[in-house]
Scaffold this motif. Structure first.
Motif, PDB file in Angstrom:
ATOM      1  N   UNK A 144       2.687   2.398   5.275  1.00  0.00           N
ATOM      2  CA  UNK A 144       1.525   1.059   5.873  1.00  0.00           C
ATOM      3  C   UNK A 144       0.402   1.697   6.160  1.00  0.00           C
ATOM      4  N   UNK A 145      -0.442   0.984   5.969  1.00  0.00           N
ATOM      5  CA  UNK A 145      -2.318   1.027   7.015  1.00  0.00           C
ATOM      6  C   UNK A 145      -2.763  -0.394   7.312  1.00  0.00           C
ATOM      7  N   UNK A 146      -3.373  -0.214   7.743  1.00  0.00           N
ATOM      8  CA  UNK A 146      -4.219  -1.219   8.658  1.00  0.00           C
ATOM      9  C   UNK A 146      -4.411  -2.024   8.413  1.00  0.00           C
ATOM     10  N   UNK A 147      -4.619  -4.053   8.432  1.00  0.00           N
ATOM     11  CA  UNK A 147      -4.905  -4.739   7.700  1.00  0.00           C
ATOM     12  C   UNK A 147      -6.945  -4.732   7.658  1.00  0.00           C
ATOM     13  N   UNK A 168      -7.910  -2.884   4.791  1.00  0.00           N
ATOM     14  CA  UNK A 168      -8.277  -3.920   3.564  1.00  0.00           C
ATOM     15  C   UNK A 168      -9.100  -4.511   3.462  1.00  0.00           C
ATOM     16  N   UNK A 208       1.161  -1.350   0.209  1.00  0.00           N
ATOM     17  CA  UNK A 208       0.319  -0.284  -0.164  1.00  0.00           C
ATOM     18  C   UNK A 208       1.014   1.224   0.042  1.00  0.00           C
TER      19      UNK A 208
END
Lengths: 357, 109
Positions: free
Chosen positions: B78-81, B84, B75
């Protein structure tokens, strides 16, 4: 650079480098490994690298994988730390109706010496406390584990080089001819000659085989994987779908798509992978994802390894398979036996290229 | 840059470690990345790319235009699971290993 070798291996990935290393242990003749890029730029460098046995089918194929997994502790003693961990493997199921199938699996594999336990919900949660409490059960085997694929191939290469193997990288093979009982190989960096030729081209096996008029039916099967930021160690096992690496990052994914050599990652599969991961381990919800990547499996047409002598071609060998990480210590050992001793310690007839007719 | 200069801050990779990969035949950022973890940390090669390219240039003589950029991937940051995830429990491309076990006449194949 020397142009005449006893043996040349085309492909320096986990399979080719595994063969080169095992050959170099017993064999003092010249060995050269050719790689069109640098090893790990293909399948071997884009994998979760499970060393996986327990629910491969049929049972004879699981048995083959088991022999290879059994070689890992010894291999890491010989070539150095490859971060191999025999964590044990868990394959969770969420419907009670799957228990019967799991029990049938356990029953039939006990006969060949692969111990599989079918765990209750409570047993799963005791082993893996962060697993989703909605889990119905899991199959479990202590033989499974994982390895760091980068360390593995790097160590294979280093050990092989110490034993005299030469590597020529960024050197694509463009033509192969058979002349006067020898193979003559034309590459970007010149011509080489050898007596024994080993084709370990992975996903590119078909093209390499074509150069000799040999059909090696290997297709491409894409998998996409998500990588988390490093988290404190909290997963104990290799779960079929995700695992935690030594540095704390969690690798998630188990997808299959026919996409040729396209190594894109796609939002739909990333989302499905995220759904799988939070279903298995809900605590991952808040974990940050730093990267998605994809890898292309080398998938023989019938799903099983293609190994051994190429029928009708003297001194020509092939090793093309998926599950290369799991199988590389065994494949390296067996191809070495075939070349040095003329026969293998366990039969590999059923993996012969001849089965495709 | 001397041998101990940190090239990748996320993974603490020194100039010397990058040079070793090049001397073993590596030519691209991704070769260096796979062997050393340079660029595999949280910033995903946003800081070290040009320094690694400089080292590759110095050691191999390749011009900067011949040195491929690292492969950037989603992504990017970083992004939280959970961002997604869509909370669907139906799967098509993602498989379960146990689902792949096939029974034939009530027995494992």
């Amino acid at each position: 650079m020397e142009t005449n070798y006893e043996t040349i291996v085309i492909g320096g990935g986990v399979v080719g480098s595994g063969i080169a290393y095992h050959l170099s242990e017993r064999y003092k003749e010249g060995v050269l490994v050719l790689d069109k890029k640098y090893p790990m730029s293909g399948t071997s460098g884009s994998t979760q690298a499970w060393v996986w046995v327990h629910n491969k089918t049929p049972s004879w194929y699981a048995e083959f994988n088991m022999y290879s997994a059994e070689l890992y502790p010894y291999l890491s003693k010989k070539i150095g730390d490859v971060e191999y961990k025999r964590t044990g493997g868990l394959s969770p199921f969420f419907n009670e109706s799957d228990r019967e199938k799991a029990q049938k699996l356990a029953e039939s594999y006990r006969k060949i010496g692969i111990k599989i336990k079918v765990l209750s919900r409570e047993e799963v949660l005791e082993k893996e406390p962060y697993m989703n409490p909605e889990v119905a059960g899991a199959t479990y085997s202590s033989i499974d584990g994982n390895v760091n694929p980068f360390r593995l191939i790097d160590m294979y290469m280093r050990a092989a080089k110490r034993n005299g193997v030469q590597y020529s990288t960024y050197n694509k093979v463009t033509e192969i001819k058979k002349q006067d009982g020898k193979y003559s190989i034309i590459s970007d960096k010149g011509a080489f000659e050898c007596k024994n030729l080993i084709l370990a081209g992975g996903t590119w096996s078909r093209e390499i085989g074509d150069m000799l008029g040999v059909k090696i039916p290997v297709n491409q099967l894409r998998g996409q994987i998500l990588v988390s930021e490093p988290l404190k160690p909290f997963l104990n096992f290799t779960i079929s779908g995700l695992r935690q690496a030594n540095n704390g990052e969690v690798l998630m994914g188990y997808s299959m798509e026919e996409a040729g050599f396209n190594r894109a990652t796609t939002l739909d599969v990333i989302q499905e992978t995220a759904n799988m991961a939070v279903r298995y381990v809900p605590g991952l919800r808040k974990a940050k994802i730093v990267r998605a990547f994809s890898g292309i499996r080398a998938m023989p047409e019938d799903g099983f390894p293609i190994l051994g002598k190429v029928p009708g071609h003297e001194n020509l060998y092939v090793a093309a398979t998926h599950s290369g990480v799991t199988l590389s210590p065994l494949i390296g050992t067996l191809i070495t036996e075939l070349i040095v001793d003329g026969e293998t310690s366990i039969p590999i007839d059923r993996y012969s290229l001849s089965r495709f007719g | 840059m001397d041998k101990t200069t940190i090239i990748c801050r996320c993974e603490e990779i020194s100039c010397e470690e990058v040079e070793e990969v090049i001397s073993n035949g590596g030519r691209t950022f991704d070769d260096v990345k796979r062997i050393t973890r340079c660029g595999m940390g949280p910033c995903q090669a946003k800081i070290c790319t040009s320094m690694v390219a400089e080292i590759i240039h110095q050691q191999t003589g390749l011009s900067p235009s011949e040195i491929p950029l690292p492969r950037m991937r989603m992504p990017l940051s970083p992004i939280k699971l959970e961002t997604l995830a869509t909370n669907s429990t139906s799967f098509s491309t993602v498989k379960s290993v146990l689902d792949e076990v096939e029974l034939e006449e009530g027995k494992v194949r």
